[in-house]
Design an enzyme around this catalytic site. Structure first.
Site, PDB file in Angstrom:
ATOM      1  N   LEU A  33     -10.415  -3.543  44.354  1.00  0.00           N
ATOM      2  CA  LEU A  33     -10.168  -2.225  43.759  1.00  0.00           C
ATOM      3  C   LEU A  33     -10.619  -1.080  44.674  1.00  0.00           C
ATOM      4  CD1 LEU A  33     -10.994  -2.899  39.965  1.00  0.00           C
ATOM      5  CD2 LEU A  33      -8.762  -2.953  41.110  1.00  0.00           C
ATOM      6  N   TYR A 138      -3.318  -1.321  62.990  1.00  0.00           N
ATOM      7  CA  TYR A 138      -2.792  -1.874  61.742  1.00  0.00           C
ATOM      8  C   TYR A 138      -1.788  -2.995  62.057  1.00  0.00           C
ATOM      9  CZ  TYR A 138       0.278  -2.343  57.727  1.00  0.00           C
ATOM     10  OH  TYR A 138       1.040  -2.865  56.726  1.00  0.00           O
ATOM     11  N   HIS A 184       2.913   8.390  53.236  1.00  0.00           N
ATOM     12  CA  HIS A 184       4.304   7.953  53.278  1.00  0.00           C
ATOM     13  C   HIS A 184       5.277   9.026  52.808  1.00  0.00           C
ATOM     14  CE1 HIS A 184       2.445   3.779  53.162  1.00  0.00           C
ATOM     15  NE2 HIS A 184       3.034   3.914  54.330  1.00  0.00           N
ATOM     16  N   ARG A 276       4.832  12.771  65.034  1.00  0.00           N
ATOM     17  CA  ARG A 276       3.593  12.059  64.726  1.00  0.00           C
ATOM     18  C   ARG A 276       3.439  10.954  65.783  1.00  0.00           C
ATOM     19  NH1 ARG A 276       3.117   9.307  58.816  1.00  0.00           N
ATOM     20  NH2 ARG A 276       4.693   7.928  59.695  1.00  0.00           N
TER      21      ARG A 276
HETATM   22  N1  UFG Z   1       7.393  11.462  57.755  1.00  0.00           N
HETATM   23  C1  UFG Z   1       7.506  12.853  57.778  1.00  0.00           C
HETATM   24  N2  UFG Z   1       6.617  13.566  57.041  1.00  0.00           N
HETATM   25  C2  UFG Z   1       5.642  12.994  56.280  1.00  0.00           C
HETATM   26  C3  UFG Z   1       5.544  11.582  56.252  1.00  0.00           C
HETATM   27  C4  UFG Z   1       6.432  10.849  57.013  1.00  0.00           C
HETATM   28  O1  UFG Z   1       8.362  13.399  58.459  1.00  0.00           O
HETATM   29  O2  UFG Z   1       4.859  13.733  55.652  1.00  0.00           O
HETATM   30  C5  UFG Z   1       8.357  10.667  58.536  1.00  0.00           C
HETATM   31  C6  UFG Z   1       7.676   9.786  59.579  1.00  0.00           C
HETATM   32  O3  UFG Z   1       7.501  10.507  60.770  1.00  0.00           O
HETATM   33  C7  UFG Z   1       8.681   8.645  59.682  1.00  0.00           C
HETATM   34  C8  UFG Z   1       9.301   8.554  58.299  1.00  0.00           C
HETATM   35  O4  UFG Z   1       9.009   9.787  57.652  1.00  0.00           O
HETATM   36  O5  UFG Z   1       9.677   8.992  60.590  1.00  0.00           O
HETATM   37  C9  UFG Z   1       8.712   7.440  57.459  1.00  0.00           C
HETATM   38  O6  UFG Z   1       7.289   7.555  57.508  1.00  0.00           O
HETATM   39  P1  UFG Z   1       6.331   6.714  56.565  1.00  0.00           P
HETATM   40  O7  UFG Z   1       4.938   7.136  56.894  1.00  0.00           O
HETATM   41  O8  UFG Z   1       6.800   6.818  55.159  1.00  0.00           O
HETATM   42  O9  UFG Z   1       6.580   5.230  57.022  1.00  0.00           O
HETATM   43  P2  UFG Z   1       6.479   4.592  58.488  1.00  0.00           P
HETATM   44  O10 UFG Z   1       7.874   4.334  58.927  1.00  0.00           O
HETATM   45  O11 UFG Z   1       5.610   5.332  59.401  1.00  0.00           O
HETATM   46  O12 UFG Z   1       5.641   3.319  58.115  1.00  0.00           O
HETATM   47  C10 UFG Z   1       6.179   2.180  57.523  1.00  0.00           C
HETATM   48  C11 UFG Z   1       5.153   1.489  56.683  1.00  0.00           C
HETATM   49  C12 UFG Z   1       3.971   1.121  57.527  1.00  0.00           C
HETATM   50  C13 UFG Z   1       4.431   0.268  58.634  1.00  0.00           C
HETATM   51  C14 UFG Z   1       5.544   0.933  59.368  1.00  0.00           C
HETATM   52  C15 UFG Z   1       6.152   0.006  60.351  1.00  0.00           C
HETATM   53  O13 UFG Z   1       4.776   2.349  55.656  1.00  0.00           O
HETATM   54  O14 UFG Z   1       3.032   0.428  56.752  1.00  0.00           O
HETATM   55  O15 UFG Z   1       6.578   1.317  58.499  1.00  0.00           O
HETATM   56  O16 UFG Z   1       6.653   0.697  61.420  1.00  0.00           O
HETATM   57  F1  UFG Z   1       3.418   0.056  59.506  1.00  0.00           F
END
Ligand code: UFG
Length: 317
Positions: A33, A138, A184, A276
């Site tokens: 938790l 990670y 996310h 990012r």
């Molecule tokens: N993004 C934004 N603004 C935000 C958040 C995200 O523009 O506030 C963009 C990111 O740059 C990315 C896309 O939205 O291009 C998706 O981002 P997420 O953070 O939702 O997901 P990721 O693709 O970074 O991550 C996912 C999983 C991770 C895993 C990864 C594998 O959530 O756990 O895919 O590459 F590690």
């Protein structure tokens, strides 16, 4: 089957727990938790609050026939500044769990691995045979557990499956994504629509993609849960299978923003920010292997459906 679900109080673990119960499995959830929520554990599952490091007595007591292992630290950014948390929890915790399984003579496991195991892809869609070069701790920690499973299959006859998730979204059984620290895209955009956050920052609009924003492969958590049920009985003793789980289709951040605007009716103010660190331009899975081996195919592939289900969950809170 009598199963133990680690991390069953988290987003994906709780949805899979509900799907397992619905299929008639008997489920015990092991969760410390630390990031999960007690009220996310579906009715019908027993919750034992414990860390992976203390899982041996739980395994000895429950005597599960299989384990579904979700419990993990999962913030890419955090893994870069506090890597010890990832080696300790994800790798050390998984090793403790595998040893507890061995002691309890439970040798069947389905593990939550990640697309982050691949890092920056050379080719898209990404196949399971692609090089694994994670760009963050990670991803490296999850990949280390994949390697652990291969050796436990070889040495101790474990029957193991690693499922490499791409971008999971949506909600089901009244459970959705809710993290104290949210990073996310979908939940952040929905927080803006719900009025609990001011704006969404799009991380970069100068990527080599049609609209300049990153492309990701979004898979509905219901489809993901179905894959776990198929994977559970699949491997034979001594076998470790690895499958990608995505929809095979990419959507850009801009397309996601548009979908959130359509579903919520909110104008969704957007600020374009810097890229990012560590974000590849395009991540799309080939899920052909799990399709041909187990007959899995995603059903809920429409972005609007993924967003609508997540939005319904956000509004229910
Ligand atoms: N993004 C934004 N603004 C935000 C958040 C995200 O523009 O506030 C963009 C990111 O740059 C990315 C896309 O939205 O291009 C998706 O981002 P997420 O953070 O939702 O997901 P990721 O693709 O970074 O991550 C996912 C999983 C991770 C895993 C990864 C594998 O959530 O756990 O895919 O590459 F590690």
């Amino acid at each position: 089957m009598r199963v133990l679900v680690t991390g069953g109080a988290g987003y994906i673990g709780s949805v899979v727990t509900a799907a397992l119960l619905e299929s008639g499995h008997e489920v015990t959830v092991l969760d410390d938790l630390s990031t999960g929520h007690e009220d996310a554990v579906p009715d019908g599952a027993r919750l034992v609050q414990a860390s992976l490091h203390d899982s041996a007595p739980v395994l000895a007591d429950v005597r599960p026939e299989a384990v579904l292992h979700f419990a993990a630290k999962s913030l890419v950014g955090e893994s870069q500044v506090a890597p010890e948390l990832y080696w300790e929890n994800n790798v050390g915790g998984s090793l403790a769990l595998l040893e507890a399984m061995r002691a309890a003579d439970c040798r069947r496991i389905v593990f939550s691995s990640t697309a982050a195991a691949y890092g920056e892809p050379e080719e898209v869609p990404i196949l399971e045979t692609a090089p694994t070069r994670p760009t963050n701790t990670y991803g490296a920690s999850k990949l280390a557990v994949d390697a652990m499973l291969t050796s436990y299959a070889t040495a101790y006859g474990f029957a193991a499956v690693s499922l490499r998730y791409f971008n999971v979204g949506g909600a089901a059984y009244g459970v959705g994504e809710r993290h104290a620290t949210e990073t996310h895209l979908i939940p952040i955009a929905l927080q803006v629509a719900a009025g609990t956050r001011e704006s969404l920052t799009v991380y970069g609009s100068d990527y080599p993609t049609p609209d300049g924003t990153c492309i990701r492969d979004y898979v509905h958590v219901v489809d993901l849960a179905a894959a776990h049920l198929l994977a559970l009985p699949a491997p034979a003793a001594g076998e470790h299978r690895i499958y990608n789980l995505g929809s095979g289709t990419g959507f850009s951040v801009q397309e996601m923003v548009d979908a959130v605007r359509t579903v919520t009716g909110h104008e969704l103010p957007v600020v374009v920010g810097d890229r990012r660190a560590g974000d590849p331009a395009r991540l799309v899975a080939s899920s052909a292997k799990i399709h041909s081996d187990l007959g899995w195919a995603p059903v809920h592939t429409d972005l609007t459906e993924i967003v609508s289900d997540a939005w319904a969950f956000t509004q229910s809170r």
